[in-house]
Design an enzyme around this catalytic site. Structure first.
Site, PDB file in Angstrom:
ATOM      1  CE  LYS A  65      -2.172  -1.028   3.829  1.00  0.00           C
ATOM      2  NZ  LYS A  65      -1.845  -2.421   4.145  1.00  0.00           N
TER       3      LYS A  65
ATOM      4  NE  ARG B 228      -5.059  -1.043   9.895  1.00  0.00           N
ATOM      5  CZ  ARG B 228      -3.883  -0.582   9.435  1.00  0.00           C
ATOM      6  NH1 ARG B 228      -3.768   0.642   9.018  1.00  0.00           N
ATOM      7  NH2 ARG B 228      -2.858  -1.369   9.382  1.00  0.00           N
TER       8      ARG B 228
ATOM      9  NE  ARG C  10       6.512  -4.005   6.525  1.00  0.00           N
ATOM     10  CZ  ARG C  10       5.193  -3.933   6.397  1.00  0.00           C
ATOM     11  NH1 ARG C  10       4.647  -3.477   5.294  1.00  0.00           N
ATOM     12  NH2 ARG C  10       4.426  -4.337   7.380  1.00  0.00           N
TER      13      ARG C  10
ATOM     14  NE  ARG D  89       5.392  -1.501  10.219  1.00  0.00           N
ATOM     15  CZ  ARG D  89       4.246  -1.294   9.573  1.00  0.00           C
ATOM     16  NH1 ARG D  89       4.254  -0.804   8.343  1.00  0.00           N
ATOM     17  NH2 ARG D  89       3.095  -1.572  10.140  1.00  0.00           N
TER      18      ARG D  89
ATOM     19  NE  ARG E 219       0.757  -5.099  11.465  1.00  0.00           N
ATOM     20  CZ  ARG E 219       1.921  -5.237  10.807  1.00  0.00           C
ATOM     21  NH1 ARG E 219       2.862  -6.045  11.249  1.00  0.00           N
ATOM     22  NH2 ARG E 219       2.121  -4.563   9.705  1.00  0.00           N
TER      23      ARG E 219
HETATM   24  P1  AMP Z   1       0.208   0.460   9.146  1.00  0.00           P
HETATM   25  O1  AMP Z   1       1.527   1.105   8.930  1.00  0.00           O
HETATM   26  O2  AMP Z   1      -0.856   0.999   8.251  1.00  0.00           O
HETATM   27  O3  AMP Z   1       0.297  -1.046   9.098  1.00  0.00           O
HETATM   28  O4  AMP Z   1      -0.245   0.847  10.628  1.00  0.00           O
HETATM   29  C1  AMP Z   1       0.539   0.467  11.754  1.00  0.00           C
HETATM   30  C2  AMP Z   1      -0.311   0.406  13.024  1.00  0.00           C
HETATM   31  O5  AMP Z   1      -0.859   1.713  13.284  1.00  0.00           O
HETATM   32  C3  AMP Z   1      -1.516  -0.512  12.973  1.00  0.00           C
HETATM   33  O6  AMP Z   1      -1.193  -1.878  13.229  1.00  0.00           O
HETATM   34  C4  AMP Z   1      -2.389   0.098  14.070  1.00  0.00           C
HETATM   35  O7  AMP Z   1      -1.892  -0.214  15.358  1.00  0.00           O
HETATM   36  C5  AMP Z   1      -2.156   1.592  13.841  1.00  0.00           C
HETATM   37  N1  AMP Z   1      -3.122   2.114  12.833  1.00  0.00           N
HETATM   38  C6  AMP Z   1      -2.822   2.625  11.609  1.00  0.00           C
HETATM   39  N2  AMP Z   1      -3.942   2.994  10.960  1.00  0.00           N
HETATM   40  C7  AMP Z   1      -4.971   2.706  11.798  1.00  0.00           C
HETATM   41  C8  AMP Z   1      -6.387   2.833  11.705  1.00  0.00           C
HETATM   42  N3  AMP Z   1      -6.992   3.336  10.614  1.00  0.00           N
HETATM   43  N4  AMP Z   1      -7.141   2.419  12.759  1.00  0.00           N
HETATM   44  C9  AMP Z   1      -6.569   1.929  13.868  1.00  0.00           C
HETATM   45  N5  AMP Z   1      -5.247   1.756  14.021  1.00  0.00           N
HETATM   46  C10 AMP Z   1      -4.447   2.148  13.001  1.00  0.00           C
END
Ligand code: AMP
Length: 213
Positions: A14, A89, A123, A156, A167
């Site tokens: 993404k 989400r 990653r 990460r 996740r």
């Molecule tokens: P990502 O980089 O998009 O995988 O986001 C990393 C982490 O940030 C996720 O696993 C959640 O803990 C938090 N996070 C990011 N976007 C959201 C969202 N829209 N709703 C809730 N938590 C989020």
């Protein structure tokens, strides 16, 4: 003006695809995960609020996420539009978003679960400038060092098998169902994310009917 949401399972690319599309169309790339990571790295109050939840691979509360998205979009730096990644989400976030913004399309990157773990575990991120690498597809020239700034590459905090399992569960239970919700109201462009980065990008542009795709 183009307003897009990009969705897909962890490791589907993404962020990578959103950045390419944003660069081409002069859009703002808005990544909620990146905003949270920046806050964690810089020890802000918001960072302290979200750090544990993120490390465990759970979703941050809707109230916090909505406040962050609202504040980010209020900057109105997106004259040509935006591509938002990592949001919405779940159903509540999707409803909140659709009430306030009309979208041109939702881009859905499709990838089998079997490929996810392999990609996510490979990653790496630069601990200084945040550029991302993948030890399979985009290796740094010097092991463990960023090509751009020489910073140390790190995994990460939530790219562990345990956090990834959480996740993925959340993605299937809470995020995937909102695709149906979008499908009733918006154009959903489904793209195969298993092919090389440039091919995915060209398929995205083709699906969106953009010139030069
Ligand atoms: P990502 O980089 O998009 O995988 O986001 C990393 C982490 O940030 C996720 O696993 C959640 O803990 C938090 N996070 C990011 N976007 C959201 C969202 N829209 N709703 C809730 N938590 C989020």
């Amino acid at each position: 003006m183009n307003k897009y949401v990009i969705m897909g399972i962890q490791g589907s690319g993404k962020g990578t695809q959103a950045k390419l599309l944003a660069a081409e169309l002069d859009l703002e790339h808005i990544s909620v995960g990146d905003i949270f990571r920046w806050n964690v790295q810089h020890h802000t109050k918001l960072g302290a609020q979200v750090r544990r939840t993120m490390a465990e691979g759970e979703l941050v509360s809707d109230a916090l996420v909505e406040a962050v998205v609202r504040e980010r979009l209020t900057l109105h730096d997106w004259n040509y539009g935006f591509v938002i990644d990592g949001f919405p989400r779940n159903a509540r976030q999707a409803e909140f978003f659709l009430e306030s913004y009309d979208l041109d399309a939702v881009i859905l990157l499709e990838l089998d679960d079997s490929e996810v773990e392999r990609r996510v575990m490979a990653r790496r991120l630069c601990s200084q400038c945040g550029v991302d690498y993948n030890l399979m597809a985009h290796r740094p020239a010097t092991p463990e060092r960023c090509d751009v700034c020489g910073g140390l590459l790190v995994a990460r905090e939530d790219d562990t098998p345990e956090a990834l399992a959480a996740r993925l569960r959340t993605y299937h239970e809470r995020t995937k169902p909102i695709i149906e919700l979008f499908q009733r109201k918006e154009f959903v462009a489904r793209v195969d994310a298993s092919v090389p980065i440039a091919e995915v990008q060209s398929a995205v542009r083709g699906a969106l009917g953009l010139e030069g795709a």
